[in-house]
Write an enzyme that holds these catalytic residues in place. Structure first.
Site, PDB file in Angstrom:
ATOM      1  N   GLU A   1      12.193 -15.582 -10.420  1.00  0.00           N
ATOM      2  CA  GLU A   1      13.610 -15.836 -10.698  1.00  0.00           C
ATOM      3  C   GLU A   1      13.824 -16.349 -12.106  1.00  0.00           C
ATOM      4  O   GLU A   1      14.750 -15.951 -12.808  1.00  0.00           O
ATOM      5  CB  GLU A   1      14.172 -16.867  -9.705  1.00  0.00           C
ATOM      6  CG  GLU A   1      14.557 -16.275  -8.367  1.00  0.00           C
ATOM      7  CD  GLU A   1      15.477 -15.071  -8.511  1.00  0.00           C
ATOM      8  OE1 GLU A   1      16.545 -15.207  -9.159  1.00  0.00           O
ATOM      9  OE2 GLU A   1      15.114 -13.986  -8.007  1.00  0.00           O
TER      10      GLU A   1
ATOM     11  N   SER B   1      -5.497  -9.407 -20.467  1.00  0.00           N
ATOM     12  CA  SER B   1      -4.801  -8.249 -19.906  1.00  0.00           C
ATOM     13  C   SER B   1      -5.659  -7.004 -19.687  1.00  0.00           C
ATOM     14  O   SER B   1      -5.407  -6.285 -18.731  1.00  0.00           O
ATOM     15  CB  SER B   1      -3.605  -7.876 -20.786  1.00  0.00           C
ATOM     16  OG  SER B   1      -2.780  -8.984 -20.999  1.00  0.00           O
TER      17      SER B   1
ATOM     18  N   HIS C   1       4.831  -4.482  -9.552  1.00  0.00           N
ATOM     19  CA  HIS C   1       3.634  -4.774 -10.359  1.00  0.00           C
ATOM     20  C   HIS C   1       3.877  -6.035 -11.188  1.00  0.00           C
ATOM     21  O   HIS C   1       3.027  -6.910 -11.283  1.00  0.00           O
ATOM     22  CB  HIS C   1       3.304  -3.588 -11.256  1.00  0.00           C
ATOM     23  CG  HIS C   1       2.347  -3.939 -12.355  1.00  0.00           C
ATOM     24  ND1 HIS C   1       1.015  -4.223 -12.110  1.00  0.00           N
ATOM     25  CD2 HIS C   1       2.521  -4.096 -13.689  1.00  0.00           C
ATOM     26  CE1 HIS C   1       0.424  -4.527 -13.257  1.00  0.00           C
ATOM     27  NE2 HIS C   1       1.312  -4.458 -14.226  1.00  0.00           N
TER      28      HIS C   1
END
Lengths: 487, 380
Positions: free
Chosen positions: A164, A250, A379
């Site tokens: 959120e 990553s 994702h």
């Protein structure tokens, strides 16, 4: 109350090993055997255990034992000879090649690309959280179960609120572990603090379990000066030395060969610890998956490769990712013991990881665990998964196959949890999170100088020069630069 | 007001002095530990060096010098490891001879044929505080490991906020022309790595340099890629001290004094450049020759000082000219020394082709190509 069995971790390992030898786990592969070939596939407990018993009988200490284990491959060959020849009547039917003896056949048969049945999936609780009759599992105390459940709830709420926050523009990015709470928490719960974690990026629950606070999570997501990563990486790229949790990067699967190296170091130091490295289904297609597993097997390194097969790699589903029976079957290709578990079953994950850990540490070998699950969330915040999959599929997994609810049912059925505690916990965690976010938002960003440190151990002249030049530029054009970074 | 400023300045000076003293103490401690016990466990500062002391020295070739360095490294640090394809029996270039026998198969071992695995595994080992000395069999095969080097090793410390680092990692690879290597046994890929903040790239020119530089690389608290000129493995023979010594990283060396033109190079190319310098001398051109040694972070100061003296610069390397590291040096020199330059910066490099087999003599930056460029620059 369902009939459950109290089994210690040691015997669980033995039990699973025994089952494996009987062809329960991992041997469901049906090979086109010909009449002449010996059934070299009966059981995994062959040369390694034989060697171990022999070696354990010698008056050596652990360090020299390791020395001898490094020569295991040649010993194994000889042992394999005697093993095979005991099944083979005629010596003329076996061939000698580098890598050991192999029996030959005149029937030309290809090994099928898939077995008749898929490798079965180990589970302890049914979909409603009831214990399956006569199942073997690692018993969990009330305290541990409540902690596990609480942390699963923590993770759920943390995901919701941070997601959120990203939507509100307060943080730049987030990705959730929705649907994988059991994997996150139960796998962590089965380990010790000394075990080293090399995550992919969907395992913050492991950090949560180890005591990383909500504030610490928030600080990293906001990249403020309290972030251990000093604001250098995107949100969710946590890392914590004190929790033995290596910083997330990553690129996919790069952590796997590194895990083999770290485990090798533990082995050399004779530590009673292992490495646990996580990867998704998509990541197993990377070259580093092959590199990592092969190295770990050859180096006999104590790593648990934990694959979260959640069905999706962003928009690529498993049918487009590989054509094997998932990931569990790949273990054997590397000589790695493997298991498939129900990733949404906290007790199954806990039991499997406990057993795997024991094998990894005591036998100094890698283990592969494939946990089947479903990625309930998108994702990441940069993705809208309704674009490539059905909404009702998502809803189904979110509700009917929810790992948190399932475990809750089991915990509550033991009388260890109540609805009231549930409400209390959820509101408390929510409150803490909102506070953490507020604090993180207000906390200063790291100073500009932190951009130039840690590239090397000391900044070289070119960086000193660039910093100097940059500061001059900033003083001339302050409006070009964010005001919340102390210069 | 003046008094306050004066006191403040004194305070700043004292702080600086304190910092310098602390660094010196640290260096001294490391130097002290270096003899005998060596650098066990402690991370040497990248400037920690010692002069090549006088002592017994033997005439040996490059691969023997590297072999000696590896013996010293494993001897002085029980947490040092050497691994890669075929290193166990001594390696395809004999650089790792005797190590497995002496230090055991747990510390010196073959790896599967997988460069990304070798470097990834090495990063993991180094992240646990070990000195991981990985060998890539030929620099031409380093590319599968490029992701691990660039995205992982180079960023390991930075991205973790210095909680973790893989400074103990050293990657060694033979590079460069060998006369018959063709596309895949002759490459000079140093430029790719020079573009990566977070790693160091070091290239020795001779046996004596190689031993000292390699030991510095191994003990440097940053991941290093060390390219060894394979042409010189047997060909180059030099007096190399038998003891443990280190040569400083990021310090270029003026190996020939001159006043008319500065030549900058590294590795095997320097011997070709030196021949050109000697011949140029006959025509009355005084050449200053600089061995860069460390390509990143490189010693701009030394090169700049030389160019200020001579006003002319020529860079030579085997790697293809376009995008080669010579371009970085050229751009930097033009930035700092434009008004001092008497002529454009010259580059004599390999051509923009894959490294050819039968055409190697045409591809290479030869002595005469360099000599022609020296003359053209001086006569500009």
């Amino acid at each position: 109350m369902a009939n459950w069995v109290r089994i210690s971790s040691r015997s669980i390992g033995n039990h699973i090993r025994k089952r494996m030898n009987q062809g329960f786990i991992g041997s469901a592969v049906d090979i086109n055997k010909s009449s002449g070939s010996s059934s070299a596939l009966h059981g995994g407990r062959t040369v390694c255990d034989r060697n171990r018993r022999y070696l354990n009988s010698l008056p050596w200490n652990r360090a020299t034992l390791f020395w001898f284990q490094r020569f295991k491959s040649t010993v194994a060959e000889k042992q394999q000879d005697s093993f095979l020849s005991s099944d083979t009547d005629d010596d003329q039917l076996s061939l000698d090649f580098p890598g050991g003896k192999v029996s030959y056949t005149s029937d030309m048969n290809f090994i099928s690309e898939s077995s008749q049945t898929r490798v079965p999936c180990y589970r302890v609780l049914d979909d409603d959280g009831e214990l399956i009759k006569d199942t073997d599992f690692q018993q969990v105390s009330k305290e541990a179960a409540v902690k596990m459940y609480s942390k699963m709830v923590n993770l759920q709420i943390m995901d919701t609120i941070f997601y959120e926050a990203q939507r509100q523009g307060r943080i730049s990015f987030y990705l959730t572990s929705a649907g994988e709470e059991a994997i996150n928490i139960a796998s962590a719960a089965a380990l010790t603090e000394q075990d080293i974690i090399l995550p992919q990026y969907r395992e913050p629950g492991v950090l949560l379990w180890r005591g990383f606070t909500l504030q610490e999570f928030a600080d990293q997501c906001f990249g403020n000066k309290a972030d251990y990563g000093k604001g250098r990486q995107m949100p969710i790229h946590y890392g914590s030395k004190k929790h033995n949790f290596f910083t997330i990067s990553s690129p996919i699967a790069t952590q796997l060969p590194q895990a083999a190296g770290i485990a090798y170091s533990l082995k050399m130091d004779n530590k009673k610890a292992c490495v646990v490295s996580y990867i998704g289904d998509g990541g197993t297609s990377e070259g580093d998956f092959h590199a990592g597993l092969n190295f770990a097997a050859v180096m006999e390194a104590p790593v648990i490769f934990f694959c979260r097969n959640n069905g999706w790699a962003i928009s690529t589903n498993v049918w487009e990712q590989f054509r094997s029976d998932g990931i569990v079957v790949k273990g054997r290709a590397y000589g790695i013991r493997s298991i498939r578990v129900d990733g949404n079953d906290a007790l199954a994950v806990y039991t499997a990881v406990s057993a795997a850990r024991e094998m990894a540490v005591n036998e100094q070998r890698p283990i592969l665990i494939e946990a089947l699950t479903y990625r309930v969330g998108h994702h990441s915040t940069s993705d809208d998964s309704t674009k490539y999959r059905q909404s009702d599929e998502i809803v189904y997994w979110k509700n009917a196959r929810n790992p948190v609810n399932r475990f809750r049912n089991w915990v509550q059925s033991n009388g260890w949890w109540s609805d009231q505690q549930e409400t209390q916990l959820r509101s408390s965690v929510r409150k803490q999170l909102l506070e953490a976010i507020q604090v993180a938002e207000k906390t200063e960003k790291p100073p500009l100088s932190e951009m130039f440190t840690d590239v090397y151990d000391y900044p070289p002249p070119n960086l000193e020069e660039q910093e100097k030049h940059l500061r001059e530029t900033i003083s001339r054009h302050p409006a070009d630069y964010p005001s919340d970074i102390p210069v | 007001m003046f008094r306050v400023k004066y006191v403040f300045l004194q305070f700043v000076c004292l702080l600086q002095e304190k910092k310098e003293r602390e660094r010196e103490m640290a260096l001294r401690n490391i130097m002290g530990k270096r003899v005998g016990i060596g650098l066990m466990g402690s991370r040497a500062l990248s400037t920690a060096t010692c002069d090549v002391e006088s002592g017994s020295a033997k005439s040996i070739n490059l691969y023997s010098a590297i072999n000696q360095a590896l013996h010293v490294a494993l001897e002085t640090d029980p947490r040092a490891f050497v691994f890669g394809e075929d290193v166990s029996f001594g390696g395809v270039f004999r650089c790792t001879t005797g190590l497995a026998d002496r230090f055991g198969k747990a510390r010196v071992f073959n790896t599967p044929l997988c460069e990304q695995g070798i470097v990834g595994f090495g990063i993991g080992l180094a992240a646990m505080g070990n000195r991981a000395i990985a060998e890539i069999q030929f620099a031409d095969y380093i590319y599968p490991a490029f992701d691990q080097i660039v995205n992982e090793a180079a960023k390991f410390r930075y991205r973790s906020g210095n909680q973790f680092n893989c400074g103990g990692l050293t990657i060694r690879a033979p590079y460069g022309a060998v006369g018959h290597g063709g596309h895949y046994h002759s490459q000079s890929p140093e430029a790719f790595f020079c573009h990566v903040p977070g790693i160091k790239v070091v290239i020795p020119r001779s046996p004596r340099q190689a031993k000292g530089l390699l030991l510095s690389c191994i003990r440097d608290p940053n991941p290093v890629v060390f390219f060894e000129p394979k042409w010189l493995y047997r060909l180059a023979v030099e007096e190399v001290p038998e003891h443990d010594y280190m040569l400083p990283l990021s310090e270029a060396e003026v190996i020939r004094q001159g006043s008319d033109i500065t030549l900058v190079g590294w590795g095997a190319q320097l011997s070709i450049m030196e021949q050109a310098c000697i011949e140029a001398e006959k025509d009355g051109i005084s050449c200053e020759l600089i061995d860069l040694k460390t390509l990143i972070p490189w010693d701009k100061e030394t090169v700049e000082a030389s160019v200020r003296k001579t006003g002319r610069v020529l860079i030579s390397h085997e790697a293809p000219v376009t995008g080669g590291f010579g371009a970085e040096i050229s751009a930097s020199i033009v930035e700092c020394c434009f008004l001092r330059l008497e002529a454009p910066v010259a580059r004599v490099c390999g051509l923009d082709t894959p490294f050819p087999l039968v055409f190697e003599p045409f591809y290479m930056p030869t002595k005469n190509k360099i000599l022609d460029a020296i003359k053209a620059t001086v006569n500009y």
